[in-house]
Write an enzyme that holds these catalytic residues in place. Sequence first.
Site, short mmCIF file in Angstrom:
data_model
loop_
_atom_site.label_atom_id
_atom_site.label_comp_id
_atom_site.label_asym_id
_atom_site.label_seq_id
_atom_site.Cartn_x
_atom_site.Cartn_y
_atom_site.Cartn_z
N ALA A 69 0.83 -1.20 0.00
CA ALA A 69 0.00 0.00 0.00
C ALA A 69 0.87 1.26 0.00
O ALA A 69 1.99 1.27 0.52
CB ALA A 69 -0.91 0.00 1.22
N GLY A 112 0.08 -5.53 0.45
CA GLY A 112 -0.96 -5.56 -0.59
C GLY A 112 -0.47 -6.14 -1.89
O GLY A 112 -1.27 -6.67 -2.67
#
Length: 259
Positions: A69, A112
Amino acid sequence: MLNSDDDVVLSHDPTPGVRVLRLNRPAVLNALNLALRQRLAEAFAAADTDPAVRVVVLAGGERAFCAGADLNEYVDASPTDIIGREMDRLWGAISACRKPVIAAVRGHALGGGCELAMHADLILASDQASFGQPEVLLGLMPGGGATQRLTRAVGKFQAMRLLLTGARLTAPEALALGLVSEVHPDAEVEDRALSMAAALAKGPQLAQQFIKEAVLQSMATTLEVGLQMERKSFQLLFATKDKTTGIRARLGKVPPAFD
């Protein structure tokens, strides 16, 4: 200079039936900001509904598939900010893709980025790639599915080790644990992904779709329900031209030519 929001995902179709979606924020190691997440969701939705696309290859860059992220968007975010990002909808557009998805991972696939790779059906990794879920080191936990997908991929005890410590895996370690499908020399991994995608694109599309659905269903239901779905899908395939083509080709000892 950072990329504009319009080109954070590059799309091209190198061979018939194959679409490559490439994350394109190299200055920040393809960190997932909201614009990239939205474009990626849109690109997967478009590929899913495009009859010319039969296989999707998801790639990043040489240094990073995706480093996780974009923390600049998280540092001052509140719970309501995060809820408003509708991450379930954006991740869902990827997981809902009915076509085979191959992740070609070079460099870092962290946080992520590792979760993104796990949304694929096959993960082909560079021998220089690394995987991990380091969210706990930031006082957070995964929010894109890792507590569920990683556990299903490698089992409870290895998942707990990775999630609780934030440890990284090398590509060979990831292969040994069952997190990736294949490991190749760094310079060859994307070519291997494209060749595999081209082969899949020539295969029986409905059979591939049913296989994907059945395998994913196996992770969300009981064995009995999963077996029932498999039987029904198997039976339905006997109504397809591909079934006849495939069997006749095998009996005639020639390559099949599926529609």
